[in-house]
Design a protein around this motif. Structure first.
Motif, PDB file in Angstrom:
ATOM      1  N   ASP A 262       0.808  -1.296  -0.125  1.00  0.00           N
ATOM      2  CA  ASP A 262       0.010   0.013  -0.011  1.00  0.00           C
ATOM      3  C   ASP A 262       0.966   1.140   0.026  1.00  0.00           C
ATOM      4  O   ASP A 262       0.392   2.175  -0.634  1.00  0.00           O
ATOM      5  CB  ASP A 262      -0.717   0.040   1.330  1.00  0.00           C
ATOM      6  N   CYS A 286      -4.751  -8.140   3.491  1.00  0.00           N
ATOM      7  CA  CYS A 286      -5.233  -7.060   2.588  1.00  0.00           C
ATOM      8  C   CYS A 286      -4.419  -6.258   2.402  1.00  0.00           C
ATOM      9  O   CYS A 286      -4.829  -5.196   1.485  1.00  0.00           O
ATOM     10  CB  CYS A 286      -6.465  -6.574   2.967  1.00  0.00           C
ATOM     11  N   ALA A 289      -4.569  -3.799  -1.143  1.00  0.00           N
ATOM     12  CA  ALA A 289      -6.048  -3.515  -1.530  1.00  0.00           C
ATOM     13  C   ALA A 289      -6.243  -1.812  -1.698  1.00  0.00           C
ATOM     14  O   ALA A 289      -6.970  -1.178  -2.827  1.00  0.00           O
ATOM     15  CB  ALA A 289      -7.164  -3.954  -0.617  1.00  0.00           C
ATOM     16  N   ALA A 290      -5.738  -1.129  -0.476  1.00  0.00           N
ATOM     17  CA  ALA A 290      -5.946   0.493  -0.594  1.00  0.00           C
ATOM     18  C   ALA A 290      -5.192   1.132  -1.317  1.00  0.00           C
ATOM     19  O   ALA A 290      -5.813   2.066  -2.332  1.00  0.00           O
ATOM     20  CB  ALA A 290      -5.535   0.682   0.881  1.00  0.00           C
ATOM     21  N   ALA A 293      -7.015   0.774  -4.904  1.00  0.00           N
ATOM     22  CA  ALA A 293      -8.098   1.558  -5.070  1.00  0.00           C
ATOM     23  C   ALA A 293      -7.434   2.904  -5.639  1.00  0.00           C
ATOM     24  O   ALA A 293      -8.162   3.409  -6.439  1.00  0.00           O
ATOM     25  CB  ALA A 293      -8.828   1.619  -3.765  1.00  0.00           C
ATOM     26  N   ALA A 318      -8.689  -9.780  -1.532  1.00  0.00           N
ATOM     27  CA  ALA A 318      -9.045  -8.437  -0.957  1.00  0.00           C
ATOM     28  C   ALA A 318      -9.288  -7.506  -2.083  1.00  0.00           C
ATOM     29  O   ALA A 318      -9.983  -6.614  -1.919  1.00  0.00           O
ATOM     30  CB  ALA A 318      -7.822  -8.124   0.021  1.00  0.00           C
ATOM     31  N   VAL A 319      -8.514  -7.404  -3.164  1.00  0.00           N
ATOM     32  CA  VAL A 319      -8.681  -6.715  -4.300  1.00  0.00           C
ATOM     33  C   VAL A 319      -9.863  -7.010  -4.839  1.00  0.00           C
ATOM     34  O   VAL A 319     -10.574  -6.053  -5.344  1.00  0.00           O
ATOM     35  CB  VAL A 319      -7.433  -6.626  -5.037  1.00  0.00           C
ATOM     36  N   GLU A 321     -12.535  -8.743  -4.187  1.00  0.00           N
ATOM     37  CA  GLU A 321     -13.882  -8.603  -3.631  1.00  0.00           C
ATOM     38  C   GLU A 321     -14.337  -7.204  -3.489  1.00  0.00           C
ATOM     39  O   GLU A 321     -15.553  -6.974  -3.149  1.00  0.00           O
ATOM     40  CB  GLU A 321     -13.750  -9.192  -2.284  1.00  0.00           C
ATOM     41  N   ARG A 322     -13.449  -6.337  -3.535  1.00  0.00           N
ATOM     42  CA  ARG A 322     -13.523  -4.799  -3.488  1.00  0.00           C
ATOM     43  C   ARG A 322     -13.968  -4.235  -4.787  1.00  0.00           C
ATOM     44  O   ARG A 322     -14.329  -3.148  -5.035  1.00  0.00           O
ATOM     45  CB  ARG A 322     -12.493  -3.889  -2.852  1.00  0.00           C
ATOM     46  N   LEU A 324     -12.047  -4.092  -7.417  1.00  0.00           N
ATOM     47  CA  LEU A 324     -11.126  -3.215  -7.947  1.00  0.00           C
ATOM     48  C   LEU A 324     -10.296  -3.765  -9.124  1.00  0.00           C
ATOM     49  O   LEU A 324      -9.513  -2.920  -9.817  1.00  0.00           O
ATOM     50  CB  LEU A 324      -9.978  -2.716  -6.848  1.00  0.00           C
TER      51      LEU A 324
END
Length: 345
Positions: A262, A286, A289-290, A293, A318-319, A321-322, A324
């Motif tokens: 991240d 995760c 993931a942020a 985004a 994690a990516v 399921e969002r 992204l």
């Protein structure tokens, strides 16, 4: 209940490892072995779920034992490795052969063994949930006819970036992806692999040996140029400053890790905008993931590894399921997917 076989030539280490694992309600030590020959016999007889394996042992060492296990009786293996001049390259070789993860042996063991117990327990639990990766296909040294390319084609800052993040199972994944990238790749490649200090240098050397792109462990101030791979050093966050140079920091861990994916990804949108490709490979948790985004919000492309090949489908999940990820691809197709994404950036 996860059944574990402990393999170590040191009676003290066998006792400490067994004690730490047996204290957990979900782990059971079903046997111990003093060398690789005894370990292979016990694996056949006891059928454990996970093996912890020392690297340096008499009669049959850990690397040869691992080769035989992956060939004849593949199962999740966690290596116990020493942080020495010889120990770090051996650890990278073990991960290449198919070990799921490793834990650094304390030195001296009598003083520091309790300090690594939490990492050992976590590694065994993760290994029990992991897909057994198998060994990387045979890799040959990069052709010397590419020497001019490997020296670096440019000294100007890249205007495209590929950022790759991974954790458990990552070294093996990187050894499949990086050597498949072409020598004329028009982007800089920045890699974060969750790994302790002292091991990333050996990983960078191994990747460099088998890739046509030059690979090095990043240093503070390195310029992100096209056609070169920079690997974040273990224990330090890596990001790019506004001039496109590497900034290494000792900030607090993010998601419990340093370096963090991240941290790297969050620094790239101001520099590259839509000309950035974020790639999230195997790993627990995760992290990434942020940052993914932020890359996507700036118009960049996000690619994740498919669960069919991921050793641990945690970070990619994690990516995905969002919502992204633009694309999900199995490991052998990741390098081609990166090149296709760059063509449209």
């Amino acid at each position: 209940m996860t059944r574990v076989l402990v393999v170590d030539d040191s009676a003290f280490m066998r006792h400490c490892i067994s004690r730490a694992l047996s204290a957990q309600p979900d782990l059971e030590v079903v046997g111990t072995a003093t060398d690789g020959i005894e370990a292979l016999e016990l694996v056949r007889r006891l059928r454990p779920d996970v093996v912890t394996l020392d690297v340096e042992m008499p009669r049959l060492d850990g690397l040869r034992t691992l080769e035989i296990l992956m060939r004849d009786m593949p199962l999740p293996v966690v290596m116990l490795s020493s942080l020495t001049e010889a120990g770090a390259p051996a650890t990278i070789r073990a991960l290449e052969l198919g070990a799921v993860d490793f834990v650094t042996k304390p030195a001296p063991p009598a003083v520091g063994v309790r300090q690594v117990e939490p990492q050992l327990v976590a590694a065994v639990r993760a290994a029990a949930q992991a897909r057994v990766p198998g060994r990387v296909p045979t890799l040959t040294p990069a052709g010397r006819e590419q020497a001019g390319v490997r020296a670096g084609r440019a000294h100007a800052r890249a205007n495209q970036a590929v950022a790759i993040g991974c954790s458990t199972g990552g070294p093996r994944a990187l050894l499949e992806v990086i050597p498949r990238l072409p020598p004329d790749l028009p982007a800089t490649v920045l890699v974060v692999q969750h790994m302790p200090a002292g091991f990333t240098h050996s990983l960078a050397e191994r990747l460099d040996h088998v890739s046509t792109l030059p690979v090095k462990e990043a240093q503070h101030g390195d310029l992100a140029i096209p056609g070169r791979v920079l690997l974040a050093p273990g224990g330090r966050h890596m990001e790019l400053d506004p001039a496109g140079r590497v900034r290494l920091t000792d900030g607090p861990p993010v998601h419990g890790v340093r370096p963090s994916v991240d941290v790297l990804l969050s620094s790239l949108p101001p520099l590259f905008g839509e000309r950035c490709v974020a790639v999230i490979l195997t790993g627990m948790g995760c992290d990434g993931a942020a940052g993914a985004a932020r890359v996507r919000a700036a118009g960049g492309w996000v690619l994740v590894e498919d669960p069919a090949t991921a050793t641990v489908y945690g970070m990619p999940r994690a990516v995905a399921e969002r919502g992204l990820a633009h694309r999900q691809a199995p490991l052998p197709a990741i390098a081609d997917a990166i090149q296709e994404a760059l063509l449209h950036r």
